[in-house]
Design a protein around this motif. Structure first.
Motif, PDB file in Angstrom:
ATOM      1  N   PRO A 194      12.777  57.963  82.990  1.00 32.73           N
ATOM      2  CA  PRO A 194      13.003  56.534  82.532  1.00 32.73           C
ATOM      3  C   PRO A 194      14.410  56.873  81.512  1.00 32.73           C
ATOM      4  O   PRO A 194      14.249  57.642  80.889  1.00 32.73           O
ATOM      5  CB  PRO A 194      11.888  55.990  81.817  1.00 32.73           C
ATOM      6  CG  PRO A 194      11.037  57.284  81.388  1.00 32.73           C
ATOM      7  CD  PRO A 194      11.592  58.337  82.045  1.00 32.73           C
ATOM      8  N   ILE A 195      15.115  55.889  81.649  1.00 34.20           N
ATOM      9  CA  ILE A 195      16.166  55.454  80.842  1.00 34.20           C
ATOM     10  C   ILE A 195      16.008  54.542  79.755  1.00 34.20           C
ATOM     11  O   ILE A 195      15.964  53.340  80.282  1.00 34.20           O
ATOM     12  CB  ILE A 195      17.713  55.303  81.437  1.00 34.20           C
ATOM     13  CG1 ILE A 195      17.843  56.349  82.477  1.00 34.20           C
ATOM     14  CG2 ILE A 195      18.805  55.284  80.895  1.00 34.20           C
ATOM     15  CD1 ILE A 195      19.174  56.193  83.532  1.00 34.20           C
ATOM     16  N   PRO A 196      15.943  54.851  78.397  1.00 37.08           N
ATOM     17  CA  PRO A 196      15.571  53.787  77.659  1.00 37.08           C
ATOM     18  C   PRO A 196      16.815  52.910  77.518  1.00 37.08           C
ATOM     19  O   PRO A 196      18.029  53.200  77.641  1.00 37.08           O
ATOM     20  CB  PRO A 196      15.305  54.523  76.218  1.00 37.08           C
ATOM     21  CG  PRO A 196      15.448  55.962  76.493  1.00 37.08           C
ATOM     22  CD  PRO A 196      15.839  56.125  77.895  1.00 37.08           C
ATOM     23  N   ASN A 197      16.834  51.766  77.143  1.00 34.28           N
ATOM     24  CA  ASN A 197      17.593  50.787  76.665  1.00 34.28           C
ATOM     25  C   ASN A 197      18.677  51.325  75.556  1.00 34.28           C
ATOM     26  O   ASN A 197      18.056  51.949  74.668  1.00 34.28           O
ATOM     27  CB  ASN A 197      17.052  49.050  76.282  1.00 34.28           C
ATOM     28  CG  ASN A 197      18.089  48.258  76.138  1.00 34.28           C
ATOM     29  OD1 ASN A 197      18.922  48.188  76.886  1.00 34.28           O
ATOM     30  ND2 ASN A 197      18.023  47.326  75.200  1.00 34.28           N
ATOM     31  N   GLU A 198      19.890  50.911  75.875  1.00 35.51           N
ATOM     32  CA  GLU A 198      20.757  51.387  74.989  1.00 35.51           C
ATOM     33  C   GLU A 198      21.154  53.060  74.696  1.00 35.51           C
ATOM     34  O   GLU A 198      21.551  53.456  73.782  1.00 35.51           O
ATOM     35  CB  GLU A 198      20.559  50.961  73.472  1.00 35.51           C
ATOM     36  CG  GLU A 198      20.463  49.358  73.235  1.00 35.51           C
ATOM     37  CD  GLU A 198      21.890  48.783  73.381  1.00 35.51           C
ATOM     38  OE1 GLU A 198      22.836  49.300  72.933  1.00 35.51           O
ATOM     39  OE2 GLU A 198      21.949  47.359  73.974  1.00 35.51           O
ATOM     40  N   ALA A 199      20.507  53.660  75.821  1.00 31.63           N
ATOM     41  CA  ALA A 199      20.634  54.851  75.691  1.00 31.63           C
ATOM     42  C   ALA A 199      22.121  55.675  76.181  1.00 31.63           C
ATOM     43  O   ALA A 199      22.906  54.708  76.621  1.00 31.63           O
ATOM     44  CB  ALA A 199      19.639  55.744  76.845  1.00 31.63           C
ATOM     45  N   GLU A 200      22.332  56.686  75.728  1.00 28.82           N
ATOM     46  CA  GLU A 200      23.637  57.435  76.106  1.00 28.82           C
ATOM     47  C   GLU A 200      23.442  58.447  77.257  1.00 28.82           C
ATOM     48  O   GLU A 200      22.641  59.201  76.929  1.00 28.82           O
ATOM     49  CB  GLU A 200      24.378  58.091  74.962  1.00 28.82           C
ATOM     50  CG  GLU A 200      25.720  58.418  75.298  1.00 28.82           C
ATOM     51  CD  GLU A 200      26.465  58.926  74.126  1.00 28.82           C
ATOM     52  OE1 GLU A 200      27.241  58.145  73.635  1.00 28.82           O
ATOM     53  OE2 GLU A 200      26.331  60.302  73.839  1.00 28.82           O
ATOM     54  N   VAL A 201      23.976  58.227  78.365  1.00 26.81           N
ATOM     55  CA  VAL A 201      23.512  59.092  79.414  1.00 26.81           C
ATOM     56  C   VAL A 201      24.887  59.879  79.864  1.00 26.81           C
ATOM     57  O   VAL A 201      26.081  59.389  79.984  1.00 26.81           O
ATOM     58  CB  VAL A 201      23.150  58.243  80.626  1.00 26.81           C
ATOM     59  CG1 VAL A 201      22.994  59.402  82.085  1.00 26.81           C
ATOM     60  CG2 VAL A 201      21.984  57.359  80.436  1.00 26.81           C
ATOM     61  N   ALA A 202      24.766  61.290  79.811  1.00 25.62           N
ATOM     62  CA  ALA A 202      25.758  62.076  79.989  1.00 25.62           C
ATOM     63  C   ALA A 202      25.682  62.692  81.589  1.00 25.62           C
ATOM     64  O   ALA A 202      24.788  63.089  81.979  1.00 25.62           O
ATOM     65  CB  ALA A 202      25.873  63.147  78.932  1.00 25.62           C
ATOM     66  N   LEU A 203      26.881  62.517  82.253  1.00 31.06           N
ATOM     67  CA  LEU A 203      26.839  63.294  83.642  1.00 31.06           C
ATOM     68  C   LEU A 203      27.657  64.513  83.369  1.00 31.06           C
ATOM     69  O   LEU A 203      28.842  64.591  83.089  1.00 31.06           O
ATOM     70  CB  LEU A 203      27.525  62.439  84.404  1.00 31.06           C
ATOM     71  CG  LEU A 203      27.281  60.963  84.645  1.00 31.06           C
ATOM     72  CD1 LEU A 203      27.930  60.116  85.728  1.00 31.06           C
ATOM     73  CD2 LEU A 203      25.613  61.131  85.038  1.00 31.06           C
ATOM     74  N   LEU A 204      26.863  65.784  83.442  1.00 29.32           N
ATOM     75  CA  LEU A 204      27.403  67.138  83.259  1.00 29.32           C
ATOM     76  C   LEU A 204      27.888  67.795  84.490  1.00 29.32           C
ATOM     77  O   LEU A 204      26.808  68.042  85.231  1.00 29.32           O
ATOM     78  CB  LEU A 204      26.330  67.812  82.502  1.00 29.32           C
ATOM     79  CG  LEU A 204      25.928  67.029  81.190  1.00 29.32           C
ATOM     80  CD1 LEU A 204      24.715  67.796  80.490  1.00 29.32           C
ATOM     81  CD2 LEU A 204      27.131  66.776  80.038  1.00 29.32           C
ATOM     82  N   PRO A 205      28.855  68.310  84.558  1.00 29.59           N
ATOM     83  CA  PRO A 205      29.237  69.081  85.793  1.00 29.59           C
ATOM     84  C   PRO A 205      28.558  70.369  85.620  1.00 29.59           C
ATOM     85  O   PRO A 205      28.127  70.883  84.669  1.00 29.59           O
ATOM     86  CB  PRO A 205      30.965  69.216  85.489  1.00 29.59           C
ATOM     87  CG  PRO A 205      31.241  69.080  84.295  1.00 29.59           C
ATOM     88  CD  PRO A 205      30.048  68.104  83.883  1.00 29.59           C
ATOM     89  N   PRO A 206      28.593  71.154  87.010  1.00 27.41           N
ATOM     90  CA  PRO A 206      27.742  72.653  86.515  1.00 27.41           C
ATOM     91  C   PRO A 206      28.731  73.764  85.787  1.00 27.41           C
ATOM     92  O   PRO A 206      29.761  73.310  85.894  1.00 27.41           O
ATOM     93  CB  PRO A 206      28.159  73.214  88.055  1.00 27.41           C
ATOM     94  CG  PRO A 206      28.564  71.934  89.129  1.00 27.41           C
ATOM     95  CD  PRO A 206      28.818  70.941  88.112  1.00 27.41           C
ATOM     96  N   PHE A 207      27.858  74.139  84.872  1.00 23.47           N
ATOM     97  CA  PHE A 207      28.610  75.070  83.982  1.00 23.47           C
ATOM     98  C   PHE A 207      28.837  76.476  84.614  1.00 23.47           C
ATOM     99  O   PHE A 207      27.942  76.801  85.591  1.00 23.47           O
ATOM    100  CB  PHE A 207      27.689  75.192  82.657  1.00 23.47           C
ATOM    101  CG  PHE A 207      27.523  73.911  81.980  1.00 23.47           C
ATOM    102  CD1 PHE A 207      28.473  73.495  81.358  1.00 23.47           C
ATOM    103  CD2 PHE A 207      26.358  73.231  81.782  1.00 23.47           C
ATOM    104  CE1 PHE A 207      28.244  72.221  80.292  1.00 23.47           C
ATOM    105  CE2 PHE A 207      26.187  72.134  81.267  1.00 23.47           C
ATOM    106  CZ  PHE A 207      27.202  71.538  80.290  1.00 23.47           C
ATOM    107  N   SER A 208      30.118  77.043  84.316  1.00 22.48           N
ATOM    108  CA  SER A 208      30.098  78.366  84.690  1.00 22.48           C
ATOM    109  C   SER A 208      30.755  78.929  83.517  1.00 22.48           C
ATOM    110  O   SER A 208      31.266  78.297  82.443  1.00 22.48           O
ATOM    111  CB  SER A 208      31.101  78.231  85.894  1.00 22.48           C
ATOM    112  OG  SER A 208      32.621  77.553  85.293  1.00 22.48           O
ATOM    113  N   GLY A 209      30.804  80.227  83.611  1.00 20.99           N
ATOM    114  CA  GLY A 209      31.285  81.021  82.520  1.00 20.99           C
ATOM    115  C   GLY A 209      30.333  82.450  82.377  1.00 20.99           C
ATOM    116  O   GLY A 209      29.607  82.764  82.858  1.00 20.99           O
ATOM    117  N   GLY A 210      30.399  83.072  81.099  1.00 20.34           N
ATOM    118  CA  GLY A 210      29.698  84.202  80.849  1.00 20.34           C
ATOM    119  C   GLY A 210      29.343  84.451  79.408  1.00 20.34           C
ATOM    120  O   GLY A 210      29.096  83.652  78.990  1.00 20.34           O
TER     121      GLY A 210
END
Length: 82
Positions: free
Chosen positions: A66-82
Motif C-alpha cells: 500500500p502507498i500511504p497518502n502524501e507518500a514520497e515514492v522513489a523509482l530506483l534504477p538497478p544498482f551496479s558497482g563494487g
C-alpha cells in the motif's frame, strides 16, 4: 460528502527519469505499488523492459505494498558497482 484525493509524489532517478522525461511527478489515486507499476507501464511503455526498485518514504519495498497518502515514492534504477 467531501472527495478525498490520494496524492503521492514520485521521484525518478537515472535511466527511469530519462524515460519519464522528468525526475518528479505528482499523481492522484495510486493506492498500491501494483497500481503504480500498471500506470507507469501504460504511460511509459519502455519502463516494462526495465527493472527498477520502488521505495516508499525512503524504505525499499517489494511485492504489492500500500502507498500511504502524501507518500514520497522513489523509482530506483538497478544498482551496479563494487
Amino acid at each position: 460528502m467531501e472527495m478525498v484525493t490520494h496524492r503521492i509524489k514520485i521521484r525518478a532517478f537515472g535511466m527511469i527519469a530519462e524515460k519519464l522525461g522528468a525526475d518528479c511527478l505528482d499523481l492522484d489515486s495510486i493506492p498500491t505499488t501494483e497500481v503504480l507499476r500498471g500506470y507507469l507501464y501504460q504511460q511509459f511503455p519502455e519502463l516494462e523492459k526495465m527493472k527498477f526498485g520502488i521505495a516508499i518514504n525512503k524504505k525499499l519495498v517489494s511485492g504489492n505494498q500500500p502507498i500511504p497518502n502524501e507518500a514520497e515514492v522513489a523509482l530506483l534504477p538497478p544498482f551496479s558497482g563494487g
